[in-house]
Scaffold this motif. Structure first.
Motif, PDB file in Angstrom:
ATOM      1  N   LYS A   1      -5.359 -20.355  -4.184  1.00  0.00           N
ATOM      2  CA  LYS A   1      -6.591 -19.573  -4.848  1.00  0.00           C
ATOM      3  C   LYS A   1      -7.147 -18.653  -3.877  1.00  0.00           C
ATOM      4  O   LYS A   1      -8.374 -18.230  -3.766  1.00  0.00           O
ATOM      5  CB  LYS A   1      -7.713 -20.794  -4.916  1.00  0.00           C
ATOM      6  N   THR A   2      -6.216 -18.333  -2.973  1.00  0.00           N
ATOM      7  CA  THR A   2      -6.766 -17.038  -2.051  1.00  0.00           C
ATOM      8  C   THR A   2      -5.726 -15.950  -2.154  1.00  0.00           C
ATOM      9  O   THR A   2      -4.472 -15.967  -2.644  1.00  0.00           O
ATOM     10  CB  THR A   2      -6.631 -17.541  -0.481  1.00  0.00           C
ATOM     11  N   ALA A   3      -6.219 -14.864  -1.646  1.00  0.00           N
ATOM     12  CA  ALA A   3      -5.332 -13.606  -1.343  1.00  0.00           C
ATOM     13  C   ALA A   3      -5.585 -13.217   0.015  1.00  0.00           C
ATOM     14  O   ALA A   3      -6.392 -13.567   0.661  1.00  0.00           O
ATOM     15  CB  ALA A   3      -6.007 -12.369  -2.431  1.00  0.00           C
ATOM     16  N   LYS A   4      -4.393 -12.482   0.497  1.00  0.00           N
ATOM     17  CA  LYS A   4      -4.486 -12.040   1.942  1.00  0.00           C
ATOM     18  C   LYS A   4      -4.046 -10.740   2.023  1.00  0.00           C
ATOM     19  O   LYS A   4      -3.049 -10.347   1.343  1.00  0.00           O
ATOM     20  CB  LYS A   4      -3.643 -13.086   2.667  1.00  0.00           C
ATOM     21  N   ILE A   5      -4.492  -9.998   2.725  1.00  0.00           N
ATOM     22  CA  ILE A   5      -4.054  -8.688   3.399  1.00  0.00           C
ATOM     23  C   ILE A   5      -3.345  -8.544   4.793  1.00  0.00           C
ATOM     24  O   ILE A   5      -3.898  -9.253   5.559  1.00  0.00           O
ATOM     25  CB  ILE A   5      -5.136  -7.677   3.351  1.00  0.00           C
ATOM     26  N   TRP A   6      -2.203  -8.036   4.738  1.00  0.00           N
ATOM     27  CA  TRP A   6      -1.252  -7.970   6.010  1.00  0.00           C
ATOM     28  C   TRP A   6      -0.973  -6.870   6.405  1.00  0.00           C
ATOM     29  O   TRP A   6      -0.907  -5.786   5.600  1.00  0.00           O
ATOM     30  CB  TRP A   6       0.024  -8.856   5.710  1.00  0.00           C
ATOM     31  N   SER A   7      -0.743  -6.545   7.742  1.00  0.00           N
ATOM     32  CA  SER A   7      -0.034  -5.442   8.378  1.00  0.00           C
ATOM     33  C   SER A   7       1.173  -5.762   8.537  1.00  0.00           C
ATOM     34  O   SER A   7       1.709  -6.931   8.924  1.00  0.00           O
ATOM     35  CB  SER A   7      -0.995  -5.077   9.544  1.00  0.00           C
ATOM     36  N   PHE A   8       2.265  -4.694   8.381  1.00  0.00           N
ATOM     37  CA  PHE A   8       3.621  -4.895   8.636  1.00  0.00           C
ATOM     38  C   PHE A   8       4.037  -5.151  10.182  1.00  0.00           C
ATOM     39  O   PHE A   8       4.921  -5.922  10.439  1.00  0.00           O
ATOM     40  CB  PHE A   8       4.447  -3.823   7.987  1.00  0.00           C
ATOM     41  N   GLU A   9       2.949  -5.023  10.960  1.00  0.00           N
ATOM     42  CA  GLU A   9       3.092  -4.781  12.476  1.00  0.00           C
ATOM     43  C   GLU A   9       2.639  -6.216  12.913  1.00  0.00           C
ATOM     44  O   GLU A   9       2.978  -6.588  14.013  1.00  0.00           O
ATOM     45  CB  GLU A   9       2.447  -4.080  12.844  1.00  0.00           C
TER      46      GLU A   9
ATOM     47  N   SER B   1       0.977  -1.093  -0.024  1.00  0.00           N
ATOM     48  CA  SER B   1       0.130  -0.075   0.029  1.00  0.00           C
ATOM     49  C   SER B   1       0.914   1.278  -0.013  1.00  0.00           C
ATOM     50  O   SER B   1       2.164   1.203   0.323  1.00  0.00           O
ATOM     51  CB  SER B   1      -0.938  -0.103   1.101  1.00  0.00           C
ATOM     52  N   LEU B   2       0.316   2.272  -0.640  1.00  0.00           N
ATOM     53  CA  LEU B   2       1.058   3.555  -0.720  1.00  0.00           C
ATOM     54  C   LEU B   2       1.692   4.064   0.731  1.00  0.00           C
ATOM     55  O   LEU B   2       2.526   4.739   0.926  1.00  0.00           O
ATOM     56  CB  LEU B   2       0.323   4.610  -1.593  1.00  0.00           C
ATOM     57  N   ASP B   3       0.728   4.143   1.821  1.00  0.00           N
ATOM     58  CA  ASP B   3       1.163   4.400   3.064  1.00  0.00           C
ATOM     59  C   ASP B   3       2.047   3.687   3.579  1.00  0.00           C
ATOM     60  O   ASP B   3       2.461   3.724   4.867  1.00  0.00           O
ATOM     61  CB  ASP B   3       0.051   4.657   3.794  1.00  0.00           C
ATOM     62  N   ALA B   4       2.260   2.449   2.944  1.00  0.00           N
ATOM     63  CA  ALA B   4       3.691   1.392   3.347  1.00  0.00           C
ATOM     64  C   ALA B   4       3.122   0.815   4.721  1.00  0.00           C
ATOM     65  O   ALA B   4       4.152   0.322   5.652  1.00  0.00           O
ATOM     66  CB  ALA B   4       4.817   2.170   3.591  1.00  0.00           C
ATOM     67  N   THR B   5       1.855   0.786   5.103  1.00  0.00           N
ATOM     68  CA  THR B   5       1.435  -0.013   6.274  1.00  0.00           C
ATOM     69  C   THR B   5       1.013  -1.427   6.189  1.00  0.00           C
ATOM     70  O   THR B   5       1.067  -2.148   7.132  1.00  0.00           O
ATOM     71  CB  THR B   5       0.251   0.608   7.037  1.00  0.00           C
ATOM     72  N   LYS B   6       0.873  -1.682   5.068  1.00  0.00           N
ATOM     73  CA  LYS B   6      -0.073  -2.892   4.599  1.00  0.00           C
ATOM     74  C   LYS B   6       0.858  -3.631   3.429  1.00  0.00           C
ATOM     75  O   LYS B   6       1.366  -2.896   2.614  1.00  0.00           O
ATOM     76  CB  LYS B   6      -1.472  -2.830   4.288  1.00  0.00           C
ATOM     77  N   PHE B   7       0.369  -4.785   3.027  1.00  0.00           N
ATOM     78  CA  PHE B   7       0.793  -5.563   1.919  1.00  0.00           C
ATOM     79  C   PHE B   7       0.054  -6.665   1.692  1.00  0.00           C
ATOM     80  O   PHE B   7      -0.850  -7.061   2.451  1.00  0.00           O
ATOM     81  CB  PHE B   7       2.363  -6.034   1.973  1.00  0.00           C
ATOM     82  N   SER B   8      -0.106  -7.107   0.512  1.00  0.00           N
ATOM     83  CA  SER B   8      -0.985  -8.155   0.006  1.00  0.00           C
ATOM     84  C   SER B   8      -0.113  -9.402  -0.308  1.00  0.00           C
ATOM     85  O   SER B   8       0.962  -9.186  -0.718  1.00  0.00           O
ATOM     86  CB  SER B   8      -1.898  -7.669  -1.259  1.00  0.00           C
ATOM     87  N   SER B   9      -0.571 -10.454  -0.493  1.00  0.00           N
ATOM     88  CA  SER B   9      -0.053 -11.574  -0.802  1.00  0.00           C
ATOM     89  C   SER B   9      -1.224 -12.462  -1.700  1.00  0.00           C
ATOM     90  O   SER B   9      -2.372 -12.358  -1.257  1.00  0.00           O
ATOM     91  CB  SER B   9       0.670 -12.499   0.112  1.00  0.00           C
TER      92      SER B   9
ATOM     93  N   HIS C   1      -6.951  -9.771   6.635  1.00  0.00           N
ATOM     94  CA  HIS C   1      -8.025 -10.495   5.972  1.00  0.00           C
ATOM     95  C   HIS C   1      -7.763 -11.699   4.948  1.00  0.00           C
ATOM     96  O   HIS C   1      -6.513 -11.608   4.335  1.00  0.00           O
ATOM     97  CB  HIS C   1      -8.862  -9.462   5.184  1.00  0.00           C
ATOM     98  N   GLU C   2      -8.502 -12.649   5.032  1.00  0.00           N
ATOM     99  CA  GLU C   2      -8.285 -13.771   3.988  1.00  0.00           C
ATOM    100  C   GLU C   2      -9.339 -13.519   2.837  1.00  0.00           C
ATOM    101  O   GLU C   2     -10.357 -13.651   3.332  1.00  0.00           O
ATOM    102  CB  GLU C   2      -8.174 -15.116   4.459  1.00  0.00           C
ATOM    103  N   LEU C   3      -8.951 -13.244   1.665  1.00  0.00           N
ATOM    104  CA  LEU C   3      -9.973 -12.980   0.885  1.00  0.00           C
ATOM    105  C   LEU C   3     -10.317 -14.298  -0.077  1.00  0.00           C
ATOM    106  O   LEU C   3      -9.229 -14.697  -0.918  1.00  0.00           O
ATOM    107  CB  LEU C   3      -9.435 -11.774  -0.316  1.00  0.00           C
TER     108      LEU C   3
END
Length: 1205
Positions: free
Chosen positions: A1064-1072, A1051-1059, A1078-1080
């Protein structure tokens, strides 16, 4: 009936009576002519099923051997096989002298009755039409002895009189229904004195014993009265047959309580008389087989031995009994004039097709013109207007309403008069009437009114223009399809060249027509009216024709592509481009998105025609010997035949039970062979689509088939996955030779031009040449050796030799390999050229008969026609897909590697190319300020090139395996690289310091630089790691997925990343946090890419099914599912979704896959699609202002696209 047959029937009578349902059995027997309508009715009147069966068997016992055989066959066909088996021993032997009367089964009683009644004898050449004869008998039977009318009607020459006579040529029927006889009167076109003479003759014939005084009736009323008395007193149960009735007033003279059968061209003639009325319509033509039977009897030749012209004559006249008989009679006298009479028929020279016969009109034109003359004066001109209609075209009522400027009801009333008089035919489609002429009527009208045709067509166009502006034509209008199909035809025929050019050179018209009917008909019109269009502007005509030909595969698909966007991809000098640009600018003002391909000048299109006739992969396509037709087959189990010039479909056959792998025309173009996964080989008639032979000797799927090139002794070769080739003679039922030698599946086979050799390609990597006469192996070529210098890995070579094709002189052979086609010189084994254009595996290649073009067919569902000269000249250099792009102020710089391993620096705006160095480059990148380039190679080495002075800096250490990704840091002083060896190298190339990031257990998929000297990497091991690139320390280790991590975004605010992952899944992570936010879930394929919006509120993910999902980052909620519609079973995005990027305002999204798509993020709907020439786009490079886009397709074509403003 033979005693043996009778005894057998009596022996099993009880079993038969108990089980059979007579209804089905009798239908068959009536059709065979062994049971009459009267007898059938008697059986049906019995109260129970068993009594009906008993009466039927009682009737059969009184009949002959033919009746026994018919009954036996009926049992077999109607599902009583066990009962038929009981009668098998009693089947009689039929000989030519088996008791049937010599005159085709007609008894002496029938001959006497018909002769006394003046019924015409059978024509010299006669074929039965049992269904129609039975229909007439059934309607006569319905009169049930009471007065009434049965009308047999149809157009001139359809055989009405012969059928009427045949209906009463039946002993049982005459005895049961008309024991007092049959009386035939040839009426024709009469005035009152002529009719009186006919009535006088009939009265004299009926009053043989002179019950009335000698004086004949003096007027029609007196004759009518005398006829009534004679019929009631002397012939109460007789039938009056009135042949060829034209006028309703004539029937009033016979309206005197009689049973009447009449033949006419006007079914409304009985409107003026009283009593029950029944109608039997007679179709205008015989079936093909019946027509051929008539010709064979006339010329005394077996049906199978008739020349090809016989089939053409039947087709040309649509089986008209009159025409077939006239021509048959002429051929009996002049048996070598087949071609001559066919030509007269084709050229509408009806006056030359004439022969004295029992028919009232000697020539065909007389027979038809007399019908037209009988029309009312006030409607004759309307019939003349129909001269401009085409054959086999059903015209909606609305078209004629426009032509005549009338209400629908008025038009229908006029047309109904034509229909009643058999001058026109009518269909009801559930909503409206559609009208059409018989081919002979069209020919007659165009010949008769040829001097008026131009004015009639002009009238049609003028009326159309009054009623319709083109933009008001919509698909829901009844007449819409007619105008789209025939407007150009009417303009050309009206000599309205200016209007025709304006129509054909209009992008609006092209769009509207292709969306409704596809591109093939338009391409055909450009070919047909080329002589007119070229006069206006030859180049413009070429522009439009090429646009349609090369985009045909796109214009035939759903959803329909944006034709303006396709037009913008044309050369800037093209009229298509100029019209598209004009439209695009207008639509951009209304918020529409369009893209300009700014570097398209460097692209050469080598294909000549692209068509998409199949709904799945195309495995093979071939030319007919005359080059006019193309046959193709594929995974949809069909055989398709279409025109080579335009792609217009001629035949579609459901050919096999499984995928059809190959097809081939015979040398004389009469046959097409097909072979299939179902292990069968089939031979088809190439014109009619009829099945001729089936061969079933291969033990595995049959991969290929090919006919010899000489027609005097036709052989077919087939190759199979059972490792063998077989040779077949079409005159024999079994295979002639089997050839052993290959050690794997035989993929393809081809006879040499002189038929002495047979070439075969196999999955064993060899090309073998066989001697056709002896079936021995002559030569073995290890084709695999020729591909070892290819850039493809060596282990992929085993299935490369897919197919081959000889050039006409036998000097060159073409071979297909994956998505490429190679042309080889046989003697020197040197490659002459290769060409790319297909989006997937190429299955078939074939030279045209003259070698000027060749066909290729592919898994991408297209067939491409190539120009051989162009392909040999344009042995082009193409790019690999690993490129880096630098957007700098108003410039676009592209760093790329070509197929001969040169590093190129391309200026996207000017097209200037700088060739930098040669190396085994596997990846490359530009430094942020365009001062340096870096590249890694297949051996793991890394180099940096200073652009100003060409100085090279080389990494001392490098990687152990191929370098896959490489990137400069923002200051350009450090180079980071990853490799197949699972390590990441950080190289400060100015100070020669190295840091290695080693913790991943498997290959690093990719990495991304973070702020503060941090780096994010992801791997096939399912983990994502955060590193300090100065110290080399791993700071965080996220165990993200069980499968490979395919992509990450930050993310542009550098607080999160996706994988995203293969799981067949995607996930949203916090660097902390080490657990996901979230598991998508919801994707049904590997999730291959992801991208955050600029404001970090949205995440887009794309999968291998072509599906894109947009999610809310804060709660993981699914907001939009983009493009859930599939196109004929294909993935929506034309393949995997491989890359995604949001616009700065987060309102738009661009995606890469099989092609490029732009999406409205607010609605989830597609805003635009850009179809690349190739497919499998790996990455989309986007400028920060979201106005410029760069990608490379799998054909190595570079696309630099700009949003049109």
């Amino acid at each position: 009936m033979d005693a043996k047959s009778r005894n057998c029937l009596l022996q099993h009578k009880e079993a038969l009576e108990k089980d059979i349902k007579t209804h089905y059995i009798m239908d068959h027997m009536v059709g065979d002519g062994v049971l009459t309508i009267l007898e059938e009715e008697k059986v049906r009147n019995e109260p129970t099923q068993q009594k009906r069966a008993a009466l039927l068997i009682k009737m059969i016992l009184k009949k002959d051997n033919y009746c026994y055989i018919s009954f036996y066959n009926a049992l077999l066909l109607k599902g009583y096989k066990d009962l038929a088996a009981l009668l098998q021993d009693g089947i009689p032997v039929i000989s030519s002298s088996s008791g049937k009367d010599s005159a085709g089964g007609i008894t002496a009683y029938v001959r006497t009755v018909l002769c006394e009644g003046g019924v015409p004898q059978r024509p010299v050449v006669f074929v039965t039409r049992k269904k129609l004869v039975n229909a007439i008998q059934q309607k006569l039977f319905k009169l049930n002895g009471e007065p009434g009318w049965v009308t047999v009607y149809g157009m001139a020459g359809c055989g009405k009189s012969v059928l009427a006579a045949e209906a009463v040529r039946d002993h049982s029927f005459l005895e049961g229904c008309f024991p007092n006889g049959v009386h035939w009167i040839s009426v024709g076109k009469q005035d009152k004195s002529g009719l009186l003479m006919k009535l006088q003759n009939l009265c004299a014939r009926l009053d043989q014993d002179e019950s009335f005084p000698q004086r004949l009736p003096l007027n029609i009323e007196e004759a009518k009265d005398r006829l009534r008395i004679l019929m009631l007193r002397k012939y109460p149960r007789s039938l009056l047959i009135l042949d060829d009735v034209w006028d309703p007033w004539v029937l009033k003279a016979f309206d005197n309580q009689c049973q009447i059968l009449l033949t006419t061209r006007d079914k409304s003639v009985t409107d003026s008389v009283m009593g029950p009325k029944y109608v039997v319509p007679v179709e205008s033509g015989l079936g093909k087989e019946k027509g051929l039977e008539i010709l064979s009897l006339f010329v005394n030749v077996k049906k199978a031995d008739l020349p090809e012209q016989a089939h053409s004559i039947i087709k040309e006249c649509k089986g008209s009994p009159l025409v077939v008989s006239l021509i048959g009679a002429l051929l009996r006298d002049f048996p070598n004039r087949w071609e001559y009479y066919l030509r007269q028929l084709q050229n509408k020279q009806f006056k030359r097709i004439r022969k004295s016969s029992s028919y009232d009109y000697e020539a065909l034109d007389e027979a038809m013109s007399i019908s037209v003359e009988m029309l009312r004066e006030d409607i004759k001109d309307y019939y003349t207007d129909l001269s401009i209609l085409q054959k086999d075209v059903k015209v909606p009522t609305k078209v004629l309403c426009i032509l005549w400027d009338m209400e629908t009801e008025e038009v229908e009333d006029i047309l109904q008069e034509f229909v009643n008089k058999s001058l026109l035919f009518c269909d009801w489609n559930g909503k409206s009437f559609h009208y059409y002429l018989h081919d002979l009527q069209v020919d007659f009208l165009t010949e008769k009114n040829h001097s008026q045709l131009q004015d009639l067509h002009k009238k049609m166009i003028t009326q159309f223009q009054r009623y319709h502006q083109l933009h008001t034509l919509s698909p829901d209008q009844e007449d819409c399809m007619y105008w789209y199909n025939f407007l150009a035809y009417h303009m050309a025929s009206a000599n309205m060249h200016k209007e025709l050019c304006a129509l054909m050179f209009s992008l609006d018209w092209i769009k509207a027509k292709t969306e409704l009917v596809g591109p093939a008909h338009l391409i055909h019109e450009f070919m047909e009216y080329r002589h007119i269009l070229d006069k206006k502007d030859c180049a413009v005509c070429e522009n439009f024709q090429e646009f349609l030909s090369l985009n045909g595969h796109l214009l035939g698909r759903q959803p329909f592509p944006n034709i303006v966007q396709l037009g913008l991809c044309e050369p800037e000098t093209s009229e298509v481009y100029q019209q598209a640009k004009l439209q695009a600018k207008q639509e951009v003002d209304n918020g529409m998105l369009y893209l300009e391909w700014i570097n398209k000048k460097s692209i050469k299109n080598l294909s000549r025609l692209v068509v998409r006739p199949h709904t799945d992969a195309v495995y093979h396509a071939c030319f007919s010997q005359d080059g006019q037709r193309i046959a193709s087959c594929g995974a949809d189990k069909t055989l398709q035949v279409f025109k080579a010039e335009t792609g217009e479909k001629l035949l579609e056959i459901k050919a096999h039970e499984d995928e059809v792998l190959c097809c081939a025309f015979s040398t004389d173009d009469r046959f097409i062979a097909t072979c299939s996964v179902d292990k069968k080989v089939k031979i088809w008639n190439s014109v009619t689509g009829e099945l001729v032979h089936t061969y079933d000797e291969h033990s595995e799927q049959v991969n290929c088939c090919h006919f010899t090139n000489q027609s005097h002794h036709l052989l077919l070769a087939t190759g199979s996955s059972d490792f063998v080739l077989k040779l077949w003679d079409l005159n024999e039922k079994e295979c002639r030779n089997t050839m052993f030698g290959h050690i794997n599946s035989v993929n393809h086979c081809r006879f040499s031009p002189d038929d002495k050799l047979l070439a075969s390609c196999s999955a064993d990597g060899t090309l073998k040449l066989w001697d056709v006469r002896s079936a021995n192996e002559k030569k073995n070529i290890n084709v695999k050796q020729f591909f070892l210098n290819s850039e493809d890995p060596q282990e992929d070579m085993e299935v490369i030799v897919k197919c081959c094709s000889w050039s006409a002189d036998g000097a060159r052979i073409m071979v297909a390999a994956k998505t490429k086609i190679f042309l080889w010189n046989i003697d020197s084994c040197l490659k002459v050229a290769d060409c790319r254009g297909h989006l997937s595996w190429v299955h078939g290649v074939m030279f045209s008969p003259d070698g000027s073009s060749f066909l290729t067919s592919s898994d991408d569902q297209t067939i491409r026609l190539w120009d051989t000269k162009k392909v040999c000249k344009n042995y082009d250099i193409v790019l690999k897909q690993e490129v880096d792009v630098l957007f700098q102020e108003n410039e676009v710089m592209v760093l790329a590697v070509d197929n001969i391993r040169r590093l190129q620096l391309i200026n996207g705006k000017t097209g200037q190319i700088d060739y930098l160095t040669e190396a085994q480059v596997s990846c490359c990148c530009l430094s942020p300020h365009h001062q340096y380039i870096a590249f890694g190679d297949e051996d793991g080495a890394i180099e940096i090139l200073e652009l100003l002075n060409n100085r090279i800096f080389q990494s001392r250490i490098g990687h152990k395996k191929a370098v896959r990704h490489i990137q400069f840091t923002a200051d350009g002083k450090t180079l980071i690289s990853s490799s197949d060896d699972s390590a990441i190298q950080v190289w400060n190339w100015q100070s020669e310091e190295y840091v290695f990031l080693q913790a991943h257990q498997e290959t690093v998929k990719d990495f991304r630089l973070l702020k503060n000297s941090r780096l994010l990497s992801w791997s096939f091991d399912g983990t994502v790691k955060v590193w300090d690139i100065i110290t080399g320390r791993m700071e965080k280790d996220f165990v993200c997925h069980q499968g490979t991590v395919l992509s990450c975004d930050i993310s542009l605010d550098a607080t999160k990343f996706s994988s995203t992952s293969a799981d067949k899944t995607a996930k949203i992570w916090s660097f902390e946090l080490l657990s996901p936010l979230h598991e998508l879930r919801g994707h049904n394929g590997c999730v291959r890419c992801s991208a955050f919006s600029v404001d970090s509120t949205l995440l887009a993910t794309g999968d291998d099914n072509g599906e894109i999902r947009i999610w809310n980052v804060f709660n993981g909620e699914l907001l939009h599912l983009c493009a859930p519609i599939t196109e004929e079973g294909a993935t929506t995005h034309g393949g995997w979704v491989t890359d995604l990027c949001f616009s700065p305002d987060s309102k738009m999204l661009v995606s890469a896959g099989g092609y490029l798509k732009w999406w409205n993020v607010v609605t989830g709907e597609s805003s635009q699609t850009f179809y690349t020439n190739g497919t499998n786009l790996k990455k989309i490079h986007v400028s920060t202002d979201f106005k410029t886009f760069v990608t490379v397709d799998n054909l190595g074509i570079l696309y630099i696209l700009q949003i049109l403003e």
